[in-house]
Design a protein around this motif. Structure first.
Motif: not given
Length: 812
Positions: A718-730, A778-786, A809-811
């Motif tokens: 599934q594709s998901v967008t991680i907003p720029a500047g956010c900390h994200a955890t899968l 997966v915070s390093s992917l912030a600002g991307q749709t992966v 995927v929690t922000l």
């Protein structure tokens, strides 16, 4: 049929006696092992050599087998956080025990590789306590058989040197290939060399040292160290380790200490792999220089001299010893040209340097003495890469601070009069620097003067590389080289560690990100001498950062308090607490209070570079307002005290227009409870009802990959967008059951990826009785749709089922 095969799994679990019938099948599946070639362990430079014969089959060989991290992506993410001032984990280092438990190979994996080596006839002589390295030995014929290669004698036609090397890259069985990072010790083509310019007895006198050269006091005075040492910041209670491949004589050190009244503790010696076997002691001046410079700059620090044989195995074993001994600061004046080094050695050292960074250790290495042409040699025969632009390893490693060289001029009383890049012209003695051919530019390597190249740039900093007055091999003389500048910087950082510990702060650790942050700040000129003249045979000095001098040399009386406390200060000025990098959306309301300590209150506050819509209250330091314009802002907040002295802190502020707030869960249908895959893309039959034979973690549905007992591949993504500047955890819950219960081979595998990044690989060896939650940053992917993807690949033998439920995927 899929359900029939899966039903048999329940039978096998409920009736263990049935497993006996499957044992023969499992054994036959392993009867034809496949091999994997370890390309990074090929011997370098064979294209410039002629084979002259075989190596004696009974000659003894030693090899070092380095292992891969269990969670390399997780480690990289942790290192990014532990060095990010805006992270809650900033400078929250791990103990060695915590590191091993979290990232090192499991004991079972280590045992698997150990048993494999022993099964090939090798004798395992040591297993590192951090589980990252296994040393083994055996006759050449056994080593050749174990790694499916041959050892030969060669003559290098360029350097006129004889050496031994493996003819081809080694190979290992596929059952352990995923665990092994490389094999070193198979060749001795190139060795590490020191970066000391030869003693200059009889040369024109510079400085007031006996025999010429700058004295300990003159060096301290020029770089602002005197006020620190006289004030008690003298290295007390701290330690510096020296990486060496030669001996030293204590009487020479004692003569130096007596001359300059250092009062330094006697150095200790730590022998690795039996210590240095160079009875000629060709590197003795190097070792004695390193120790004496440390005694000059941090006179009360404890110096530990680590000695090892000058071989790939000796190098790796020594680096591994540093992290298991948890040494605070390590100075290396030895290196290899990147183009000449064995790739597996660089990988193994990089792995160790990452562990050191996670544990709060600091590694420094000389940038080399041949300018931008690091493969050039000042004595002996030349490397075939002598005329190629190249940099030095390990200084090129992002987790090591590379130290370049300058030429220092002093005024009366040892005052600082200026510096240029060290370059002695036609002799080709010059400070190293340039662009790596092996390592990517790390995220922290930014700032004025840093190029947009995708590759790592060195040096990071520099210091005087000429005219050090030392006592060596029974005489006073003066020497130079980046191997003098490196222990100088290591000692300065040791002084910072002393102040940090006294203030209850963390040690400086992997200091590169901090150096670049300070270099980019408005107070750069108060912390560093900016070297703007000269070149290193290719790269020219310029304002701010450059590939000839890095950020320049230290103004230690200002830099050390900053490194130990986290703000940019003038001596005696307020120390501003860095609030960390900030992120907001357009329209967000902001209220942040800047803080400072020291100096003379009250403070007057000011700021530059604030996002549009924000301002700072001069009397309180409160930054407030509503962000109105998207962009990336470089902010500097300054506190000026009642005496007119100013301290500041710099950080970034990202304002985004889209992506929502940094909160909430981003995946659609995370528990598959709609009963269909959408918005997941999945192979037929993957999204299943729990009644089909596997229990859900919660609810009634799950994603069930494989379980057929035949060659098969299932996917769900599934594709998901991680907003720029956010900390994200899968995160997800995983249950693995298998009929492959009598093997140590990973036949069936599940690969978890975020975009092109592999987060983890699981197999039948990870089978468990219930669900286990897996979590990845997966915070390093912030600002991307992966695309988050799970791929299960099953071989033709016994079945393995990979069951996934309750993804997120929690922000934050």
């Amino acid at each position: 049929m899929k359900l029939t095969r899966r039903a048999s799994v329940a039978l096998l679990v409920a009736a263990p006696m049935v497993l006996g019938a499957g044992t023969g099948f499992a054994a036959s599946a392993q009867a034809d092992p496949h091999t994997t070639q370890l390309a990074n362990s090929a011997a370098p430079g064979l294209e410039f050599a002629t084979r002259t014969g075989s190596v004696d089959a009974d000659q003894q060989m030693k090899v070092a087998v380095s292992l891969n991290y269990r969670d390399a992506a997780g480690l990289d993410a942790f290192l990014a956080r532990v060095n990010n001032p805006s992270s809650a984990e900033y400078h929250h280092y791990l103990t060695s025990e915590q590191f091993v438990a979290r990232f090192a190979p499991t004991q079972a994996q280590v045992d698997q590789v150990r048993a494999y080596l022993q099964g090939k006839g090798l004798t395992v002589t040591d297993v590192a306590s951090n589980r990252m390295l296994i040393d083994a030995s055996g006759p050449v014929k056994t080593v050749q058989s174990a790694f499916a290669t041959s050892e030969s004698r060669y003559h290098d036609n360029k350097t006129n040197k004889d050496f031994t090397a493996n003819d081809t890259a080694p190979s290992v069985d596929s059952s352990v290939a995923g665990l092994i990072g490389g094999v070193t010790g198979l060749n001795n083509h190139y060795q590490m060399h020191s970066y000391t310019q030869a003693p200059k007895a009889g040369a024109p006198k510079v400085g007031s040292g006996p025999g010429g050269g700058y004295t300990a006091q003159e060096l301290r005075s020029a770089y602002g160290v005197n006020s620190l040492v006289s004030g008690g910041t003298d290295g007390s209670g701290q330690s510096i380790a020296m990486l060496e491949f030669s001996h030293f004589t204590q009487s020479n050190i004692s003569t130096y200490d007596q001359q300059y009244a250092t009062g330094s503790p006697t150095p200790t010696v730590v022998k690795v792999d039996g210590g240095d076997d160079d009875t000629a002691g060709d590197g003795v001046t190097e070792v004695e220089l390193d120790i004496e410079v440390a005694h000059a700059i941090a006179p009360k620090a404890n110096v530990a001299v680590y000695e090892a044989p000058n071989s790939d195995q000796g190098e790796i074993d020594m680096w591994n010893k540093f992290v298991t001994d948890k040494v605070s600061v390590v100075s290396s004046s030895w290196g290899s040209c990147e183009l000449d080094d064995t790739a597996s050695t660089e990988t193994a050292v990089d792995n160790v340097a990452k562990q050191g960074a996670a544990q709060g250790q600091t590694f420094l290495s000389a940038a080399g003495d041949s300018g931008a042409y690091d493969c050039y040699r000042h004595s002996g025969t030349q490397s075939p890469n002598a005329n190629n632009l190249a940099v030095d390893f390990p200084g090129s490693d992002p987790y090591v601070t590379s130290v370049g060289g300058t030429s220092l001029s002093e005024g009366s009383g040892g005052s600082y009069a200026g510096e240029t890049v060290w370059n002695e012209g036609s002799t080709k003695w010059a400070g190293g620097g340039g662009v790596s051919s092996k390592f990517a530019r790390p995220s922290w390597q930014t700032g004025p003067g840093v190029s947009t190249s995708s590759l790592r740039q060195v040096p990071d900093v520099s210091a005087n590389a000429q005219n050090y007055s030392i006592y060596t091999v029974g005489q006073w003389t003066y020497v130079g080289g980046t191997s003098a500048a490196t222990p100088f910087w290591a000692s300065v950082l040791t002084l910072a560690n002393q102040q940090a510990v006294a203030a209850g702060h963390a040690k400086v650790g992997q200091v590169n990100s901090t150096l670049y942050q300070l270099g980019s700040s408005s107070s750069y000129g108060t912390l560093f001498h900016d070297i703007t003249s000269g070149d290193n045979l290719h790269y020219s000095a310029a304002a701010n950062f450059d590939e000839a001098s890095g950020w320049g040399s230290p103004k230690a009386d200002a830099l050390v308090p900053n490194l130990s406390g986290g703000g940019t200060t003038q001596p005696g000025a307020p120390a501003v607490t860095n609030p960390g990098n900030q992120t907001n959306l357009v329209g967000d309301s902001v209220s942040i209070t800047a803080k400072a300590t020291g100096g003379t209150t009250p403070y007057t506050w000011s700021a530059t570079g604030l996002p549009t819509g924000l301002s700072i209250a001069s009397g309180t330091g409160v930054i407030s307002g509503k962000t109105t314009t998207a962009g990336n802002y470089n902010v500097t907040v300054t506190a000026t005290d009642a005496a007119g002295k100013a301290g500041s802190a710099s950080f970034t502020w990202a304002v985004s227009t889209s992506g929502g707030s940094c909160s909430g869960q981003q995946l659609g249908n995370p528990g598959f409870e709609t009963g269909s895959a959408s918005p997941w893309s999945a192979s037929s039959g993957v999204v299943s009802n729990a009644s089909a034979g596997e229990a859900a973690h919660s609810g009634s549905y799950l994603a069930w990959l494989d379980g057929y007992g035949s060659t098969h591949t299932d996917t769900v993504s599934q594709s998901v967008t991680i907003p720029a500047g956010c900390h994200a955890t899968l995160s997800f819950w995983l249950h693995i059951d298998t009929a492959e219960t009598t093997t140590s081979t990973a036949y069936d595998k599940l690969t978890v990826k975020a975009g092109s990044t592999t987060l983890a690989t699981y197999s039948n060896l990870n089978a468990n009785s219930g669900y286990v939650q897996k979590t990845f940053d997966v915070s390093s992917l912030a600002g991307q749709t992966v695309t988050i993807s799970f791929t299960g690949a099953e071989d033709s033998g016994l079945q393995t089922s990979f069951v996934i439920d309750d993804t997120a995927v929690t922000l934050s």
